[in-house]
Write a protein that holds these residues in place. Structure first.
Motif, PDB file in Angstrom:
ATOM      1  N   ARG F  56       0.674  -1.154   0.194  1.00  0.00           N
ATOM      2  CA  ARG F  56      -0.027  -0.076  -0.004  1.00  0.00           C
ATOM      3  C   ARG F  56       0.945   1.431   0.088  1.00  0.00           C
ATOM      4  O   ARG F  56       1.895   1.420   0.636  1.00  0.00           O
ATOM      5  CB  ARG F  56      -0.958  -0.028   1.149  1.00  0.00           C
ATOM      6  N   GLY F  57       0.570   2.176  -0.845  1.00  0.00           N
ATOM      7  CA  GLY F  57       1.345   3.301  -1.088  1.00  0.00           C
ATOM      8  C   GLY F  57       2.620   3.451  -1.743  1.00  0.00           C
ATOM      9  O   GLY F  57       3.078   4.320  -1.843  1.00  0.00           O
ATOM     10  N   SER F  58       2.727   2.213  -2.252  1.00  0.00           N
ATOM     11  CA  SER F  58       3.899   2.111  -2.832  1.00  0.00           C
ATOM     12  C   SER F  58       4.025   2.299  -4.398  1.00  0.00           C
ATOM     13  O   SER F  58       5.058   2.595  -5.184  1.00  0.00           O
ATOM     14  CB  SER F  58       4.578   0.647  -2.902  1.00  0.00           C
ATOM     15  N   GLY F  59       2.627   2.616  -4.872  1.00  0.00           N
ATOM     16  CA  GLY F  59       2.618   2.786  -6.355  1.00  0.00           C
ATOM     17  C   GLY F  59       2.639   1.617  -6.973  1.00  0.00           C
ATOM     18  O   GLY F  59       2.738   1.494  -8.322  1.00  0.00           O
ATOM     19  N   LYS F  60       3.259   0.310  -6.468  1.00  0.00           N
ATOM     20  CA  LYS F  60       3.228  -0.792  -7.332  1.00  0.00           C
ATOM     21  C   LYS F  60       2.005  -1.724  -6.946  1.00  0.00           C
ATOM     22  O   LYS F  60       1.395  -1.799  -5.820  1.00  0.00           O
ATOM     23  CB  LYS F  60       4.569  -1.568  -6.725  1.00  0.00           C
ATOM     24  N   GLY F  61       1.973  -2.638  -7.874  1.00  0.00           N
ATOM     25  CA  GLY F  61       0.988  -3.710  -7.984  1.00  0.00           C
ATOM     26  C   GLY F  61       1.367  -5.055  -7.378  1.00  0.00           C
ATOM     27  O   GLY F  61       2.248  -4.894  -6.546  1.00  0.00           O
ATOM     28  N   TRP F  62       0.423  -5.791  -7.454  1.00  0.00           N
ATOM     29  CA  TRP F  62       0.765  -7.244  -6.749  1.00  0.00           C
ATOM     30  C   TRP F  62       0.126  -8.262  -7.574  1.00  0.00           C
ATOM     31  O   TRP F  62      -1.088  -7.960  -8.402  1.00  0.00           O
ATOM     32  CB  TRP F  62       0.313  -7.436  -5.307  1.00  0.00           C
ATOM     33  N   VAL F  63       0.618  -9.343  -7.733  1.00  0.00           N
ATOM     34  CA  VAL F  63      -0.015 -10.593  -8.355  1.00  0.00           C
ATOM     35  C   VAL F  63       0.138 -11.797  -7.503  1.00  0.00           C
ATOM     36  O   VAL F  63       1.458 -11.982  -7.068  1.00  0.00           O
ATOM     37  CB  VAL F  63       0.977 -10.652  -9.784  1.00  0.00           C
ATOM     38  N   THR F  64      -1.100 -12.203  -7.319  1.00  0.00           N
ATOM     39  CA  THR F  64      -0.789 -13.413  -6.482  1.00  0.00           C
ATOM     40  C   THR F  64      -1.781 -14.792  -6.907  1.00  0.00           C
ATOM     41  O   THR F  64      -2.597 -14.287  -7.827  1.00  0.00           O
ATOM     42  CB  THR F  64      -1.621 -13.016  -5.220  1.00  0.00           C
ATOM     43  N   ALA F  65      -1.573 -15.922  -6.354  1.00  0.00           N
ATOM     44  CA  ALA F  65      -2.479 -16.914  -6.992  1.00  0.00           C
ATOM     45  C   ALA F  65      -3.074 -17.848  -5.879  1.00  0.00           C
ATOM     46  O   ALA F  65      -2.498 -17.887  -4.667  1.00  0.00           O
ATOM     47  CB  ALA F  65      -1.434 -17.843  -7.696  1.00  0.00           C
ATOM     48  N   GLU F  66      -4.110 -18.571  -6.200  1.00  0.00           N
ATOM     49  CA  GLU F  66      -4.585 -19.529  -5.399  1.00  0.00           C
ATOM     50  C   GLU F  66      -4.885 -20.471  -5.938  1.00  0.00           C
ATOM     51  O   GLU F  66      -5.400 -20.577  -7.121  1.00  0.00           O
ATOM     52  CB  GLU F  66      -6.050 -18.936  -4.475  1.00  0.00           C
ATOM     53  N   TYR F  67      -4.829 -21.764  -5.220  1.00  0.00           N
ATOM     54  CA  TYR F  67      -4.875 -23.141  -5.844  1.00  0.00           C
ATOM     55  C   TYR F  67      -5.958 -24.144  -5.328  1.00  0.00           C
ATOM     56  O   TYR F  67      -5.883 -23.939  -3.905  1.00  0.00           O
ATOM     57  CB  TYR F  67      -3.561 -23.803  -5.916  1.00  0.00           C
ATOM     58  N   GLY F  68      -6.686 -24.779  -5.926  1.00  0.00           N
ATOM     59  CA  GLY F  68      -7.706 -25.607  -5.399  1.00  0.00           C
ATOM     60  C   GLY F  68      -7.710 -26.977  -6.181  1.00  0.00           C
ATOM     61  O   GLY F  68      -7.406 -26.754  -7.469  1.00  0.00           O
ATOM     62  N   MET F  69      -8.214 -27.944  -5.677  1.00  0.00           N
ATOM     63  CA  MET F  69      -8.639 -29.058  -6.577  1.00  0.00           C
ATOM     64  C   MET F  69     -10.124 -29.721  -6.049  1.00  0.00           C
ATOM     65  O   MET F  69     -10.227 -29.614  -4.883  1.00  0.00           O
ATOM     66  CB  MET F  69      -7.769 -30.286  -6.087  1.00  0.00           C
ATOM     67  N   LEU F  70     -10.756 -29.549  -7.035  1.00  0.00           N
ATOM     68  CA  LEU F  70     -12.116 -30.119  -6.667  1.00  0.00           C
ATOM     69  C   LEU F  70     -11.942 -31.537  -6.197  1.00  0.00           C
ATOM     70  O   LEU F  70     -11.156 -32.254  -6.416  1.00  0.00           O
ATOM     71  CB  LEU F  70     -12.894 -30.350  -8.062  1.00  0.00           C
ATOM     72  N   PRO F  71     -12.717 -31.949  -5.326  1.00  0.00           N
ATOM     73  CA  PRO F  71     -12.455 -33.304  -4.240  1.00  0.00           C
ATOM     74  C   PRO F  71     -12.613 -34.491  -5.013  1.00  0.00           C
ATOM     75  O   PRO F  71     -11.607 -35.122  -4.948  1.00  0.00           O
ATOM     76  CB  PRO F  71     -13.760 -33.118  -3.544  1.00  0.00           C
ATOM     77  N   ARG F  72     -13.216 -34.259  -6.189  1.00  0.00           N
ATOM     78  CA  ARG F  72     -13.194 -35.701  -7.016  1.00  0.00           C
ATOM     79  C   ARG F  72     -12.525 -35.384  -8.415  1.00  0.00           C
ATOM     80  O   ARG F  72     -12.864 -36.029  -9.332  1.00  0.00           O
ATOM     81  CB  ARG F  72     -14.708 -36.151  -7.185  1.00  0.00           C
ATOM     82  N   ALA F  73     -11.480 -34.497  -8.375  1.00  0.00           N
ATOM     83  CA  ALA F  73     -10.603 -34.538  -9.426  1.00  0.00           C
ATOM     84  C   ALA F  73      -9.636 -35.485  -9.646  1.00  0.00           C
ATOM     85  O   ALA F  73      -9.065 -35.868 -10.398  1.00  0.00           O
ATOM     86  CB  ALA F  73      -9.734 -33.186  -9.513  1.00  0.00           C
ATOM     87  N   THR F  74      -9.707 -36.191  -8.436  1.00  0.00           N
ATOM     88  CA  THR F  74      -8.609 -37.392  -8.157  1.00  0.00           C
ATOM     89  C   THR F  74      -9.274 -38.666  -8.466  1.00  0.00           C
ATOM     90  O   THR F  74     -10.509 -38.864  -8.251  1.00  0.00           O
ATOM     91  CB  THR F  74      -7.876 -37.022  -7.070  1.00  0.00           C
ATOM     92  N   HIS F  75      -8.429 -39.620  -8.550  1.00  0.00           N
ATOM     93  CA  HIS F  75      -8.994 -41.076  -8.420  1.00  0.00           C
ATOM     94  C   HIS F  75      -9.621 -41.454  -7.180  1.00  0.00           C
ATOM     95  O   HIS F  75     -10.957 -41.931  -7.500  1.00  0.00           O
ATOM     96  CB  HIS F  75      -7.973 -42.028  -8.363  1.00  0.00           C
ATOM     97  N   LYS F  76      -9.289 -41.124  -5.889  1.00  0.00           N
ATOM     98  CA  LYS F  76      -9.874 -41.421  -5.013  1.00  0.00           C
ATOM     99  C   LYS F  76     -10.449 -39.784  -4.540  1.00  0.00           C
ATOM    100  O   LYS F  76      -9.669 -38.802  -4.572  1.00  0.00           O
ATOM    101  CB  LYS F  76      -8.930 -41.685  -3.910  1.00  0.00           C
ATOM    102  N   ARG F  77     -11.508 -39.715  -4.053  1.00  0.00           N
ATOM    103  CA  ARG F  77     -11.966 -38.447  -3.386  1.00  0.00           C
ATOM    104  C   ARG F  77     -11.179 -37.923  -2.285  1.00  0.00           C
ATOM    105  O   ARG F  77     -10.836 -38.767  -1.492  1.00  0.00           O
ATOM    106  CB  ARG F  77     -13.493 -38.628  -2.804  1.00  0.00           C
ATOM    107  N   SER F  78     -10.726 -36.632  -2.457  1.00  0.00           N
ATOM    108  CA  SER F  78     -10.054 -35.988  -1.356  1.00  0.00           C
ATOM    109  C   SER F  78     -10.835 -35.011  -0.469  1.00  0.00           C
ATOM    110  O   SER F  78     -11.897 -34.495  -1.234  1.00  0.00           O
ATOM    111  CB  SER F  78      -8.712 -35.327  -2.052  1.00  0.00           C
ATOM    112  N   GLU F  79     -10.413 -34.991   0.747  1.00  0.00           N
ATOM    113  CA  GLU F  79     -11.286 -34.117   1.349  1.00  0.00           C
ATOM    114  C   GLU F  79     -11.471 -32.689   1.113  1.00  0.00           C
ATOM    115  O   GLU F  79     -10.507 -32.102   0.540  1.00  0.00           O
ATOM    116  CB  GLU F  79     -10.868 -34.261   2.849  1.00  0.00           C
ATOM    117  N   ARG F  80     -12.480 -31.962   1.001  1.00  0.00           N
ATOM    118  CA  ARG F  80     -12.616 -30.586   0.665  1.00  0.00           C
ATOM    119  C   ARG F  80     -11.907 -29.829   1.797  1.00  0.00           C
ATOM    120  O   ARG F  80     -12.193 -29.775   2.825  1.00  0.00           O
ATOM    121  CB  ARG F  80     -14.136 -29.994   0.668  1.00  0.00           C
ATOM    122  N   GLU F  81     -10.993 -28.953   1.171  1.00  0.00           N
ATOM    123  CA  GLU F  81     -10.131 -28.129   2.198  1.00  0.00           C
ATOM    124  C   GLU F  81     -11.150 -27.235   2.823  1.00  0.00           C
ATOM    125  O   GLU F  81     -10.817 -26.640   3.854  1.00  0.00           O
ATOM    126  CB  GLU F  81      -9.121 -27.333   1.174  1.00  0.00           C
TER     127      GLU F  81
END
Lengths: 242, 242, 242, 242, 242, 242
Positions: F56-81
């Motif tokens: 804040r106040g730096s005049g500069k921006g920011w780039v950030t990321a979040e990652y998730g996996m749907l519970p059944r994107a995988t062979h076995k269901r993984s718990e929903r975070e």
């Protein structure tokens, strides 16, 4: 009264275009992408050979649901629940509703001591995500049950009837079927109705967002919902024939 | 059909004895103990000179509710939510319902940029705690508004109408008003209805616990609720006269 | 030194009016409302046929306590711990103190491998909630034990002696018994004392809020507490005779 | 009565060897390793130019403490609190005690609107970690204040007196000073006493672990503590001269 | 290119002075204080006769690590993770890295169904805490294994090779070994390298903090790391001879 | 050495079929579905007119990321975070990696004081989800930047170069490009490499899952990654031309 103008010249008693795509992803026992207009929900059904503690040793199974929304499924990005560390009250209400709705048509004894977990994840939201989720989850549950029967684990289906859901509401004094996001934001009363294939009620959740609603408005909304759900059940059954 | 036998020979359309005790505790601006038979809920109303972020600078106020149950309000001790570190989905659903119900009769602009927080804590549970909470919270809110008017903070009441609630359900095929815990456990369909003093609906939440319910059952339940709530509104008004 | 003027012309060595109401709610094995003046705490005792992991297989039971305050038990509304998602350090200190105090008079071997859970919930606070809670919890525990003996589960009582508690403090240089909220806020030293019916100490927790206190002040406070607790034990025993 | 045999032939009124090492780490304004026999606690003092919300704008400062134990400071590894996601009730009690004890000798007005944070981390535990922490934290606070004075930020020290602490207890009927872990596990009564350099009490926390204790036992314990703390204050002052 | 000037006239390929102190605390099976210049990390190894769920019944053991930093190990105080209620992403990354690195040289079958837990707590930070932690944890693990062999629990050591780690980076265009905090803050590229005693790679984690790095820079960094780790392994082995 | 047989007769140096679908959803400023074979990740880019506190106040921006996996994107269901209430260490590592990778090619000054949030949600997982996420997120970020330029908010693009990523690994002694799930599970060494369009390294994260890897294996893996990423950058650029 001049009819409210709806996007795409939709009639007050008309559903948005509904599309049901089975096998949308490859790992789950059931994996259905359901679209109500621009609302898109991925519903997967997972079979697990275990039940929650309250059912253990009962010989009966369990059906439960979880609901989520991708952060940018909406106009404005919503915070990721996993990052915040908790699900909102809204999310919990919705996933409890989906679970109850599906259990209403399941014979848990016939299912046997195993679970079906329905994950409903909204990829794109434009109103009616919870009712689309219920409608799609039932199709995914059917595919999961079919896989159990194909593998010889079950000989009779534990699904006794169809279940589907739709939203109805009063916008500018006029009862409308299947509200999109714009209509939902403008409505005075919003009601989610869940019914069986046989035409009985499983859940009715009506809320006056603005003015309280009269008994005759309620009757009109229930009529709309009843016809809309009958149409949805036809679409579910036709999708299962493909 | 033989009428279902109810505790204390209660008729199917009769409320349990209702008692409303104002000023039950000394610190809150409104403090009401409401009893529906053996169900006892303490409803306090707190005035806070601040609003949540989404209302700041709007000139409008806010009305919200929190709900809790003492661990041993129930037959079996339930775990303390503060100790577990989170509120159950059920608790969140209920407190959201209470908040929406009260806001439905509030003119938030007249309230001005301040909040009324309604804390509904169940001291003893015997069915119908959420509907008792709504009914009692409205009386506590009245007392809080009266204190604001007495202090000259408000000149007109922001409360436009009464709001009260009752549960109805189908037990052994028979529609009943104001279910106690035993009836609630045995019922096929359970519906919570919230209405205004003018007789319009604010919320309708019906759930088929067992068999799905027909349109005619729904109509019968709404009739029962309508009469019961009218009686509750009379009792609320009479309590305010004491 | 002019005596400090106390509310209701109370003498420096006098307790506030104490009221003990048994069977205040209907579900718990013990359910006591205890009042020290305007402080009102509901103490319930629950019997559970299980023990925490550290006692399993030991043949010994366990006695534990939880403490809570309704959000509007206080002058200003305090945030609900269940909503915040955690108990404050103060709450944890208090419930650990109540648990230790009760265990000090219990023969856990005679209790057998079961638990008594004491829930102490403050309905209205005016100073001394933790000492009222200990005093009331002991009465509730007695009722719970009596129910176990009436049912033939126990043949001898595992409660070896009474336990009660009171606060003492130095206000404007003068030692006082049983501080109310106003006195507690003004005091230099605040001490909570827990003693058995036999007159021995179970806990002494003294804190200099302002100036540190001398050995002779400490002696005066212990004298006051000793006499006050003896009176409280008489009141506990008399309540159990009703 | 045969005297209890203590490790290293220690007399009942003798402290364990106490070592105070200043500047144990390089970044903090005060960084003291204090050892009471095998108990080793690293106490750092951090100056922060901000105060918690309740002090903002008051012109007054704040002194607070946090306490932790390395997982393998103990005989058996204890779970890491950061990994569990919460501090135990015990940790919270201890850090509140350390904070209150230090504040008792601080003139917060002279400190000005800034904070001193005392981090007390147990590297090795053998009984008495909280009393060692208080005793060491005071030395670290002195070093932090000296650095503020050296930098000209403060012209007068806000520390009005020394504060130190020791544990005392009754083991096999015999009052002992400064219990090690083995003695602490075996004792009937355990008391932590915090006193000022002037010999007044700041905190007294006595707990009957086994049998309740009599008034005369209490007097004996207070005598032991008083002498032990006087010795600790001499050691603190001597460490500051190095 | 003028060589970057390093603190203490250190050459670009030189480690800081490394000190390894075994038996730094008394309770753990292995307890090593490792120092890389001003960076000081306490590494303890705990043997537990249990394994996590994923290894139960496999006959194989487990090796895992936890990492923490004392709040004032750093220039500015960092918030205590236990107080915040969660470990940062950085902490989790580091402890996962330490665990993987140690497991790379362990024969889990020879270890048998038990665990070694490595707690790495930073007492003072000056760059390179994670690589110091890995290097010290291996020595602590050796001591823990020796204690198991001395007790006859194991007859052959499950540790197949040494493992050690170092950081390398490009500062002002120049590749440097073992960055201290000042260098780390100034570098364009930072790489942590973990290698076995045999000279093979276990982990390589390189990050361009500023400009991306070329293949030839990468090669130079790997050369530096390789030589530095060979020296660290010599120091580990020599420490074990004491 | 016989070449490892890969699914679909893929050569050791060949990518899986890569598909990049822009505008996959309608609300986000960038919305890309990227597929590496059966791995499908939805990457959305959101522009927010605010930055985190540290900018804040730096005049500069920011780039950030979040990652998730749907519970059944995988062979076995993984718990929903979101249901568990916390993100795993793995999730945090991945989202930190994606964020750093994107920031490496961003000129935060040119971006101005605003943020770009990249949400990478795995719809279907078959190995390499994090590298697909980075590759897709860069395309989504381009679309978001284009929208800012089209709206005249930015006149020059703050994106200095492309960035893309791929996994490489040693399976049965043979270096392979772009591992699918089966290969990933079987590999001895797994390395994720992130590079710029100019061919420089942004991140290298190599882990020996089984045997440690030699310097020559490392060189072979880096060669494979370099060629694979060059191909991915061509595909990214071609997708942006559509």
């Amino acid at each position: 009264m001049t009819p409210v103008s709806r996007s795409g010249d939709r009639a007050s008693h008309a559903l948005r275009p509904v599309r049901i795509t089975r096998h949308f992803t490859m790992h789950a026992e059931g994996a259905v992408l359901i679209e109500f207009g621009n609302t898109r929900v991925l519903c997967t059904a997972t079979v697990e050979e275990k039940v929650p503690p309250h059912q253990r040793g009962s010989g009966k199974g369990w059906v439960t649901a979880e609901y989520g929304m991708l952060p940018r499924a909406t106009h404005k990005r919503s915070e990721r629940e996993a990052a915040k560390g908790k699900q909102t009250g809204r999310t919990q209400e919705i996933q409890r509703l989906i679970g109850r709705s599906l259990r209403a048509v399941f014979d848990l004894e016939l299912l046997g001591e195993r679970s079906i977990v329905l994950d409903c994840d909204v990829l794109q939201a434009d109103g009616g995500t919870r009712t689309a989720a219920i409608t799609g989850a039932w199709v995914a549950a059917q595919d999961a049950v079919s896989s159990l029967m194909a593998r010889g684990v079950l000989t009779r289906s534990p699904i006794r009837d169809a279940v589907a859901a739709v939203s109805v509401g009063v916008v500018q004094g006029q009862p409308l079927l299947d509200l999109d996001y714009g209509e939902d934001s403008a409505c005075d009363t919003d009601m989610n109705v869940v019914m069986t294939g046989a035409g009985d009620f499983v859940e009715v959740q009506g809320t006056a967002e603005g003015a309280a609603f009269s008994r005759s408005e309620m009757d009109a909304l229930l009529d709309l919902a009843q016809a809309g759900i009958a149409e949805l059940v036809r679409l579910q059954r036709s999708a299962l024939l493909d």
